[in-house]
Design a protein around this motif. Structure first.
Motif, PDB file in Angstrom:
ATOM      1  N   ALA A 100      -7.815   0.456  -1.177  1.00 55.26           N
ATOM      2  CA  ALA A 100      -6.398   0.194  -1.476  1.00 55.26           C
ATOM      3  C   ALA A 100      -6.160  -1.224  -1.992  1.00 55.26           C
ATOM      4  O   ALA A 100      -5.057  -1.524  -2.467  1.00 55.26           O
ATOM      5  N   LYS A 101      -7.163  -2.088  -1.861  1.00 55.87           N
ATOM      6  CA  LYS A 101      -7.020  -3.494  -2.262  1.00 55.87           C
ATOM      7  C   LYS A 101      -5.897  -4.185  -1.493  1.00 55.87           C
ATOM      8  O   LYS A 101      -5.288  -5.136  -1.982  1.00 55.87           O
ATOM      9  N   SER A 102      -5.624  -3.695  -0.301  1.00 60.34           N
ATOM     10  CA  SER A 102      -4.542  -4.263   0.518  1.00 60.34           C
ATOM     11  C   SER A 102      -5.002  -4.409   1.964  1.00 60.34           C
ATOM     12  O   SER A 102      -5.664  -3.519   2.507  1.00 60.34           O
ATOM     13  N   ILE A 103      -4.655  -5.530   2.566  1.00 57.50           N
ATOM     14  CA  ILE A 103      -5.003  -5.781   3.961  1.00 57.50           C
ATOM     15  C   ILE A 103      -3.822  -5.493   4.889  1.00 57.50           C
ATOM     16  O   ILE A 103      -3.950  -5.573   6.115  1.00 57.50           O
ATOM     17  N   ILE A 104      -2.685  -5.128   4.315  1.00 58.09           N
ATOM     18  CA  ILE A 104      -1.469  -4.932   5.106  1.00 58.09           C
ATOM     19  C   ILE A 104      -1.603  -3.782   6.096  1.00 58.09           C
ATOM     20  O   ILE A 104      -1.253  -3.921   7.285  1.00 58.09           O
ATOM     21  N   LEU A 105      -2.105  -2.631   5.638  1.00 60.73           N
ATOM     22  CA  LEU A 105      -2.250  -1.484   6.540  1.00 60.73           C
ATOM     23  C   LEU A 105      -3.183  -1.792   7.707  1.00 60.73           C
ATOM     24  O   LEU A 105      -2.836  -1.492   8.863  1.00 60.73           O
ATOM     25  N   PRO A 106      -4.373  -2.385   7.478  1.00 62.52           N
ATOM     26  CA  PRO A 106      -5.228  -2.748   8.609  1.00 62.52           C
ATOM     27  C   PRO A 106      -4.545  -3.668   9.616  1.00 62.52           C
ATOM     28  O   PRO A 106      -4.758  -3.540  10.824  1.00 62.52           O
ATOM     29  N   ILE A 107      -3.716  -4.600   9.137  1.00 66.56           N
ATOM     30  CA  ILE A 107      -2.993  -5.495  10.043  1.00 66.56           C
ATOM     31  C   ILE A 107      -2.023  -4.693  10.908  1.00 66.56           C
ATOM     32  O   ILE A 107      -1.978  -4.861  12.139  1.00 66.56           O
ATOM     33  N   VAL A 108      -1.252  -3.821  10.270  1.00 65.62           N
ATOM     34  CA  VAL A 108      -0.282  -2.994  11.000  1.00 65.62           C
ATOM     35  C   VAL A 108      -0.997  -2.072  11.974  1.00 65.62           C
ATOM     36  O   VAL A 108      -0.582  -1.927  13.135  1.00 65.62           O
ATOM     37  N   TRP A 109      -2.076  -1.440  11.519  1.00 67.37           N
ATOM     38  CA  TRP A 109      -2.842  -0.527  12.368  1.00 67.37           C
ATOM     39  C   TRP A 109      -3.436  -1.260  13.565  1.00 67.37           C
ATOM     40  O   TRP A 109      -3.362  -0.799  14.699  1.00 67.37           O
ATOM     41  N   HIS A 110      -4.010  -2.422  13.305  1.00 72.42           N
ATOM     42  CA  HIS A 110      -4.644  -3.216  14.359  1.00 72.42           C
ATOM     43  C   HIS A 110      -3.632  -3.599  15.442  1.00 72.42           C
ATOM     44  O   HIS A 110      -3.893  -3.444  16.644  1.00 72.42           O
ATOM     45  N   ALA A 111      -2.482  -4.091  15.017  1.00 71.99           N
ATOM     46  CA  ALA A 111      -1.452  -4.494  15.974  1.00 71.99           C
ATOM     47  C   ALA A 111      -0.950  -3.293  16.773  1.00 71.99           C
ATOM     48  O   ALA A 111      -0.766  -3.372  17.999  1.00 71.99           O
ATOM     49  N   VAL A 159     -13.772   1.431   8.952  1.00 75.20           N
ATOM     50  CA  VAL A 159     -12.691   2.139   8.263  1.00 75.20           C
ATOM     51  C   VAL A 159     -11.693   1.149   7.652  1.00 75.20           C
ATOM     52  O   VAL A 159     -11.248   1.319   6.514  1.00 75.20           O
ATOM     53  N   CYS A 160     -11.349   0.097   8.400  1.00 73.53           N
ATOM     54  CA  CYS A 160     -10.410  -0.907   7.872  1.00 73.53           C
ATOM     55  C   CYS A 160     -10.977  -1.589   6.627  1.00 73.53           C
ATOM     56  O   CYS A 160     -10.240  -1.823   5.660  1.00 73.53           O
ATOM     57  N   ALA A 161     -12.273  -1.905   6.650  1.00 74.01           N
ATOM     58  CA  ALA A 161     -12.902  -2.541   5.488  1.00 74.01           C
ATOM     59  C   ALA A 161     -12.896  -1.593   4.295  1.00 74.01           C
ATOM     60  O   ALA A 161     -12.669  -2.012   3.151  1.00 74.01           O
ATOM     61  N   GLU A 162     -13.121  -0.308   4.559  1.00 74.76           N
ATOM     62  CA  GLU A 162     -13.097   0.677   3.478  1.00 74.76           C
ATOM     63  C   GLU A 162     -11.686   0.825   2.906  1.00 74.76           C
ATOM     64  O   GLU A 162     -11.506   0.999   1.698  1.00 74.76           O
ATOM     65  N   ILE A 163     -10.696   0.747   3.789  1.00 71.28           N
ATOM     66  CA  ILE A 163      -9.298   0.817   3.333  1.00 71.28           C
ATOM     67  C   ILE A 163      -8.984  -0.371   2.425  1.00 71.28           C
ATOM     68  O   ILE A 163      -8.354  -0.216   1.377  1.00 71.28           O
ATOM     69  N   VAL A 164      -9.436  -1.557   2.828  1.00 65.65           N
ATOM     70  CA  VAL A 164      -9.218  -2.747   2.002  1.00 65.65           C
ATOM     71  C   VAL A 164      -9.920  -2.588   0.654  1.00 65.65           C
ATOM     72  O   VAL A 164      -9.374  -2.943  -0.399  1.00 65.65           O
ATOM     73  N   ALA A 165     -11.139  -2.040   0.678  1.00 62.57           N
ATOM     74  CA  ALA A 165     -11.887  -1.845  -0.556  1.00 62.57           C
ATOM     75  C   ALA A 165     -11.217  -0.833  -1.473  1.00 62.57           C
ATOM     76  O   ALA A 165     -11.192  -1.006  -2.693  1.00 62.57           O
ATOM     77  N   PHE A 183       0.859  -1.181   0.000  1.00 61.86           N
ATOM     78  CA  PHE A 183       0.000   0.000   0.000  1.00 61.86           C
ATOM     79  C   PHE A 183       0.899   1.236   0.000  1.00 61.86           C
ATOM     80  O   PHE A 183       2.059   1.172   0.417  1.00 61.86           O
ATOM     81  N   LYS A 184       0.378   2.335  -0.478  1.00 63.19           N
ATOM     82  CA  LYS A 184       1.179   3.558  -0.506  1.00 63.19           C
ATOM     83  C   LYS A 184       0.740   4.501   0.614  1.00 63.19           C
ATOM     84  O   LYS A 184      -0.423   4.511   1.021  1.00 63.19           O
ATOM     85  N   VAL A 185       1.666   5.286   1.118  1.00 65.89           N
ATOM     86  CA  VAL A 185       1.389   6.234   2.196  1.00 65.89           C
ATOM     87  C   VAL A 185       0.592   7.407   1.633  1.00 65.89           C
ATOM     88  O   VAL A 185       0.925   7.960   0.584  1.00 65.89           O
ATOM     89  N   GLU A 186      -0.490   7.769   2.347  1.00 72.90           N
ATOM     90  CA  GLU A 186      -1.336   8.883   1.926  1.00 72.90           C
ATOM     91  C   GLU A 186      -1.590   9.808   3.105  1.00 72.90           C
ATOM     92  O   GLU A 186      -1.409   9.443   4.272  1.00 72.90           O
ATOM     93  N   ALA A 187      -2.065  11.026   2.806  1.00 74.36           N
ATOM     94  CA  ALA A 187      -2.231  12.076   3.813  1.00 74.36           C
ATOM     95  C   ALA A 187      -3.208  11.690   4.916  1.00 74.36           C
ATOM     96  O   ALA A 187      -3.004  12.040   6.088  1.00 74.36           O
ATOM     97  N   TRP A 188      -4.267  10.948   4.591  1.00 76.97           N
ATOM     98  CA  TRP A 188      -5.295  10.612   5.587  1.00 76.97           C
ATOM     99  C   TRP A 188      -4.741   9.718   6.711  1.00 76.97           C
ATOM    100  O   TRP A 188      -5.348   9.606   7.775  1.00 76.97           O
ATOM    101  N   MET A 189      -3.589   9.109   6.483  1.00 85.13           N
ATOM    102  CA  MET A 189      -2.999   8.258   7.510  1.00 85.13           C
ATOM    103  C   MET A 189      -2.583   9.061   8.740  1.00 85.13           C
ATOM    104  O   MET A 189      -2.419   8.500   9.824  1.00 85.13           O
ATOM    105  N   ALA A 190      -2.445  10.379   8.572  1.00 89.25           N
ATOM    106  CA  ALA A 190      -2.107  11.241   9.708  1.00 89.25           C
ATOM    107  C   ALA A 190      -3.211  11.199  10.754  1.00 89.25           C
ATOM    108  O   ALA A 190      -2.953  11.313  11.953  1.00 89.25           O
TER     109      ALA A 190
END
Length: 258
Positions: free
Chosen positions: A186-197, A178-184, A74-81
């Motif tokens: 970004a098509k990536s589950i990596i960020l939700p995993i990192v965020w969750h942990a 929000v995590c489900a929307e991110i997956v939808a 996944f790529k870093v975006e402004a909303w991650m702040a």
């Protein structure tokens, strides 16, 4: 109705599966009368890690590839702040001193939260999200989020304060949304995993289970930020404008799920 043709039934069963591994760890801890935080987290890690292996096996046996389940960069975006703010705010409530914060305690806690991040995200934003996608993207997002929130009802059985548990359930639903929307998106589950942990790690360091004004205020503030993110992603996913300025809905075709 065959189970493989019922994504809703499968999703419910996957939710139950998510509760099995914590229950096993809890039973061992209770039977052995273990009180040390480090030992408790170690047992929970072993049980959860076993759960991750089971989930990966289920994914491997499915028709989908691991890439289909979101194992992509996944790529870093402004909303991650906003996520950073959500996770740093709880430190206003102070740091909880468990086992003197020894190196052993921190290491075992890290192992545990990483395992939880993988286990719960692979179930809710992986398996459940993918199978519910057969009913449409909106159903996948909302359904996986509702089940994730319901899964946290188990906290009531542990004797936690009702108000704080209710806030945890609301937070869990919004977090899952929000995590489900991110997956939808970004098509990536990596960020939700990192965020969750990361969230779970900070949550244990800044325990806010006591129903005081500051703890409640932190939960409310976090929920407000999550609602903002949820609205932002929802509009990005489902509302677009054509060249004439008319609003159109991005209705994606349901995916196959067997």
């Amino acid at each position: 109705m065959k189970m493989k043709n019922s994504p809703i039934l499968l999703s419910i069963l996957f939710t139950v599966l998510a509760l099995v591994f914590p229950a096993i760890a809890g039973a061992i801890i209770t039977i052995k009368n273990i009180s040390s935080s480090s030992s408790i987290f170690l047992i929970q890690f072993i049980s959860t890690a076993a759960g991750v292996l089971v989930i990966l096996w289920i994914m491997k046996k499915s028709k989908f590839s691991f890439r289909d389940f979101g194992f992509k960069k996944f790529k870093v975006e402004a909303w991650m702040a906003v996520i950073v703010v959500i996770e740093l705010v709880p430190f206003l409530n102070g740091i909880t001193d468990n086992d003197g914060f020894s190196a052993q305690y921190i290491f075992i806690l890290l192992l545990f939260v990483i395992a939880v991040g993988f286990c719960e995200e692979l179930i809710f934003r992986g398996l459940i999200f993918k199978y519910l996608s057969a009913k449409g993207l909106k159903v996948a997002i909302l359904g996986s989020s509702i089940l994730f929130g319901i899964g946290h009802l188990a906290n009531l059985a542990s004797g936690q304060d009702f108000l704080m548990t209710l806030l945890q359930i609301i937070f869990a639903f919004l977090f899952g949304l929000v995590c489900a929307e991110i997956v939808a998106k970004a098509k990536s589950i990596i960020l939700p995993i990192v965020w969750h942990a990361t969230h779970d790690f900070f949550a244990f360091l800044t325990d806010k289970s006591e129903p005081n004004v500051l703890a409640v205020s932190i939960y409310v503030f976090q929920c407000i930020l999550l609602i903002g993110l949820a609205i932002y992603f929802w509009k990005a996913l489902f509302t677009k404008k054509d060249k004439a300025g008319a609003v159109i809905i991005n209705n994606e075709k349901p995916e196959s799920y067997v």
